[in-house]
Design a protein around this motif. Structure first.
Motif, short mmCIF file in Angstrom:
data_model
loop_
_atom_site.label_atom_id
_atom_site.label_comp_id
_atom_site.label_asym_id
_atom_site.label_seq_id
_atom_site.Cartn_x
_atom_site.Cartn_y
_atom_site.Cartn_z
N GLY A 315 7.93 -95.69 20.39
CA GLY A 315 8.99 -95.13 19.55
C GLY A 315 9.02 -93.63 19.44
N SER A 316 8.19 -92.90 20.19
CA SER A 316 8.24 -91.43 20.13
C SER A 316 9.57 -90.93 20.68
CB SER A 316 7.08 -90.83 20.95
OG SER A 316 5.85 -91.12 20.35
N THR A 317 10.11 -89.94 20.04
CA THR A 317 11.38 -89.37 20.47
C THR A 317 11.16 -88.33 21.57
OG1 THR A 317 11.29 -87.61 18.82
CG2 THR A 317 12.33 -89.71 18.16
N THR A 318 12.25 -87.98 22.22
CA THR A 318 12.20 -86.93 23.25
C THR A 318 11.72 -85.61 22.64
OG1 THR A 318 13.99 -87.95 24.51
CG2 THR A 318 13.57 -85.61 24.91
N ARG A 319 12.22 -85.31 21.43
CA ARG A 319 11.80 -84.08 20.76
C ARG A 319 10.31 -84.12 20.41
NH1 ARG A 319 15.39 -82.07 15.81
NH2 ARG A 319 16.82 -81.86 17.58
N GLY A 320 9.82 -85.30 20.02
CA GLY A 320 8.40 -85.43 19.69
C GLY A 320 7.51 -85.20 20.89
N ILE A 321 7.90 -85.74 22.06
CA ILE A 321 7.12 -85.54 23.28
C ILE A 321 7.14 -84.07 23.67
CG2 ILE A 321 6.94 -86.10 25.73
CD1 ILE A 321 6.12 -88.38 23.88
N MET A 322 8.30 -83.43 23.57
CA MET A 322 8.39 -82.00 23.90
C MET A 322 7.48 -81.18 23.00
SD MET A 322 12.32 -80.94 24.78
CE MET A 322 11.78 -79.24 24.93
N SER A 323 7.48 -81.51 21.70
CA SER A 323 6.70 -80.72 20.76
C SER A 323 5.21 -80.78 21.05
CB SER A 323 6.98 -81.19 19.33
OG SER A 323 6.52 -82.52 19.14
N ILE A 324 4.73 -81.88 21.65
CA ILE A 324 3.30 -81.99 21.99
C ILE A 324 2.90 -80.86 22.93
CG2 ILE A 324 1.58 -83.38 23.20
CD1 ILE A 324 3.02 -85.87 22.16
N PHE A 325 3.70 -80.67 23.99
CA PHE A 325 3.34 -79.69 25.02
C PHE A 325 3.72 -78.27 24.60
CE2 PHE A 325 3.44 -83.76 27.14
CZ PHE A 325 2.28 -83.72 27.87
N LEU A 326 4.77 -78.16 23.78
CA LEU A 326 5.07 -76.83 23.25
C LEU A 326 3.97 -76.37 22.29
CD1 LEU A 326 8.92 -77.07 22.57
CD2 LEU A 326 7.77 -75.80 24.38
N LEU A 327 3.47 -77.30 21.48
CA LEU A 327 2.35 -76.97 20.60
C LEU A 327 1.10 -76.65 21.39
CD1 LEU A 327 2.76 -79.54 17.68
CD2 LEU A 327 2.77 -77.05 17.49
N ILE A 332 -2.71 -72.51 22.99
CA ILE A 332 -3.35 -71.70 24.03
C ILE A 332 -3.05 -70.21 23.80
CG2 ILE A 332 -3.29 -71.11 26.48
CD1 ILE A 332 -2.93 -74.08 27.07
N GLY A 333 -1.75 -69.89 23.55
CA GLY A 333 -1.37 -68.50 23.35
C GLY A 333 -2.00 -67.91 22.10
N SER A 334 -2.00 -68.65 21.00
CA SER A 334 -2.55 -68.14 19.74
C SER A 334 -4.06 -67.91 19.85
CB SER A 334 -2.26 -69.12 18.61
OG SER A 334 -0.88 -69.32 18.45
N THR A 335 -4.76 -68.91 20.43
CA THR A 335 -6.20 -68.76 20.59
C THR A 335 -6.54 -67.59 21.51
OG1 THR A 335 -6.42 -71.15 20.31
CG2 THR A 335 -8.33 -69.98 21.18
N GLY A 336 -5.84 -67.52 22.64
CA GLY A 336 -6.08 -66.42 23.57
C GLY A 336 -5.75 -65.07 22.97
N ALA A 337 -4.65 -65.00 22.20
CA ALA A 337 -4.27 -63.73 21.57
C ALA A 337 -5.32 -63.28 20.56
CB ALA A 337 -2.91 -63.86 20.90
N CYS A 338 -5.82 -64.20 19.75
CA CYS A 338 -6.85 -63.86 18.76
C CYS A 338 -8.13 -63.38 19.43
CB CYS A 338 -7.15 -65.07 17.87
SG CYS A 338 -5.80 -65.52 16.76
N CYS A 396 5.18 -65.61 25.34
CA CYS A 396 5.12 -65.98 26.77
C CYS A 396 4.49 -67.36 26.95
CB CYS A 396 4.33 -64.93 27.55
SG CYS A 396 5.20 -63.37 27.79
N SER A 397 3.45 -67.64 26.19
CA SER A 397 2.77 -68.94 26.31
C SER A 397 3.73 -70.08 25.97
CB SER A 397 1.56 -68.99 25.38
OG SER A 397 0.64 -67.97 25.71
N VAL A 398 4.53 -69.91 24.93
CA VAL A 398 5.49 -70.96 24.55
C VAL A 398 6.61 -71.07 25.58
CG1 VAL A 398 7.16 -71.65 22.79
CG2 VAL A 398 4.96 -70.69 22.10
N ILE A 399 7.10 -69.92 26.05
CA ILE A 399 8.19 -69.94 27.03
C ILE A 399 7.76 -70.68 28.30
CG2 ILE A 399 9.50 -68.49 28.64
CD1 ILE A 399 10.67 -68.54 25.85
N PHE A 400 6.55 -70.41 28.79
CA PHE A 400 6.09 -71.06 30.01
C PHE A 400 5.68 -72.52 29.77
CE2 PHE A 400 5.78 -66.68 31.47
CZ PHE A 400 6.19 -66.79 32.79
N SER A 401 5.69 -72.95 28.52
CA SER A 401 5.40 -74.36 28.21
C SER A 401 6.68 -75.21 28.21
CB SER A 401 4.72 -74.47 26.85
OG SER A 401 3.54 -73.71 26.80
#
Length: 420
Positions: A315-327, A332-338, A396-401
């Protein structure tokens, strides 16, 4: 909530994600270090250029320049924010130093007035000289005094404060040859009374200070009581453009009124362009890290297609699946930036210590003081630049995701689970 849980699990379980984090961290660290050093160089260069000039400079065309300079000074002093003025005569000359000849610029000044508008006094103080020493005459012939740049007076290696024997000594005579009234030659002897060190190699290599009245004699401006220009100091440089415009309107357009930034506009623009180009080039490190994230997430999507199919079947939605990989990309970007910010600030704050360790270990110095004329690597940490750099890395990390997230969201659960 499940999408964040799954993203964190992928981040912990997939060791290859740490390479993506490392790529972002290296990019952010490099940008912070380079921008801090470039900002430091820009600040120091501006400070040292400003020290050789006044806040505002007033010039006038013609053979003799400002023939009525005393009246001009009285007008200038009436303008708000002006606190000091100093006339000067400047021009090219040939100087004879022992057995060599050099092309230089002489600057005739009133040393006491010049000390109030520029850093002249701080330039000669390390050598035990005083501004009034320039007004001393020597011997029966009343030979005038001269201050020379430390690099111009250099005859051997070493620092002028520590190795005085490597420089022309006080009491020696030098000779200046200049043009007079455009068609004559003036030749005059001077006695060295001191050196100056501004921290600007070109200035220390190519300039000498002489008394104003002597400079007027050399150029033929004595009879006209004329000077090349007037240096003006303000109580606050923030008012420089406002005062410049007022002076221009007061004096008229036959005068040229400019700030020290106007006088060195080409050089300052070149430094600014170099800083911006350097930042743009280093930005591509973050772009490379972004492509690394794209490749890693795409590979995870291919490997986890079965898991994605099960989630969609549950029952996962398309938006829910996308959010997994966007998150996942955001983490990755937040951890790397810190990590990059922490590493960059550590290097910037300890950069001179690191350079000394490198120098004593390998004998190689990345920023030799005899080339860059800085005793230490100058740095300026800008919180705004750090925040922008970290934000760009995360963006950039989110855009490339987005591409792997879309690919995962479009997977058909029927196809992925057909053979399960």
């Amino acid at each position: 909530m499940y999408n964040l849980f799954i993203s964190l699990r992928y981040l912990r379980s997939r060791k290859i994600s740490f390479f993506a984090i490392a790529g972002v961290a290296v990019g952010v660290m490099t940008l912070i270090v380079v921008l801090s050093v470039m900002n430091g160089f820009d600040r120091e260069l501006r400070s040292r250029i400003r020290g050789t000039l006044a806040h505002i400079i007033i010039l006038k065309g013609g053979m003799y320049g400002l023939e009525d300079y005393k009246q001009v000074i009285e007008k200038v002093k009436t303008v708000e924010h002006v606190i000091a003025c100093a006339p000067y005569v400047e021009g090219p000359a040939l100087i004879k130093l022992r057995n060599r000849r050099e092309f230089v610029y002489f600057k005739g000044i009133d040393p006491l007035a010049e000390s109030r508008v520029s850093d002249f006094q701080s330039y000669i103080a390390p050598f035990g000289s005083r501004p009034e020493d320039l007004l001393i005459t020597h011997g029966e012939k009343n030979i005038a005094s001269i201050f020379g740049g430390s690099e111009l007076f250099r005859i051997g290696p070493g620092e002028p404060e520590k190795d005085p024997g490597s420089f022309i000594q006080n009491g020696e005579q030098v000779v200046l040859v200049t043009l007079k009234e455009w068609d004559k030659i003036s030749v005059k002897a001077f006695e060295v009374v001191g050196k100056f060190k501004s921290g600007m190699y070109d200035f220390d290599k190519n300039y000498v200070y002489i008394p104003l009245s002597v400079a007027q004699e050399l150029t033929g401006a004595k009879e006209k009581d004329a000077v090349s220009g007037i240096s003006v100091k303000l109580d606050d440089y923030h008012y420089a453009n406002e005062v410049r415009d007022k002076l221009q309107a007061t004096l008229g357009f036959e005068y040229y009124v400019q700030t020290w930034e106007d006088a060195r506009k080409t050089f300052l623009t070149a430094v600014m362009m170099e800083r911006h180009v350097m930042a743009l080039i280093l930005f591509f490190i973050l772009v490379v890290a972004g492509f690394n994230i794209l490749a890693i997430l795409t590979m995870i999507v291919l490997e986890k297609s079965r898991d994605i199919g099960i989630l969609k079947a549950l029952g996962s939605t398309t938006r829910g699946i996308m959010s997994i990989f966007l998150l996942h990309g955001l983490l990755i970007g937040s951890t790397g930036a810190c990590l990059g910010v922490a590493a960059g600030l550590t290097i910037v704050l300890r950069i001179n210590w690191l350079e000394n360790v490198l120098y004593h270990t390998t004998g190689w110095r990345p920023f030799p003081p005899e080339v860059y004329y800085f005793n230490q690597i100058p740095t300026v940490v800008s919180p705004m630049s750090i925040a922008i750099t970290a934000a760009i890395a995360i963006f950039c990390s989110v855009i490339f995701s987005i591409y792997p997230a879309l690919r995962a969201a479009r997977l058909d659960p029927v196809v992925t689970l057909r053979y399960e």
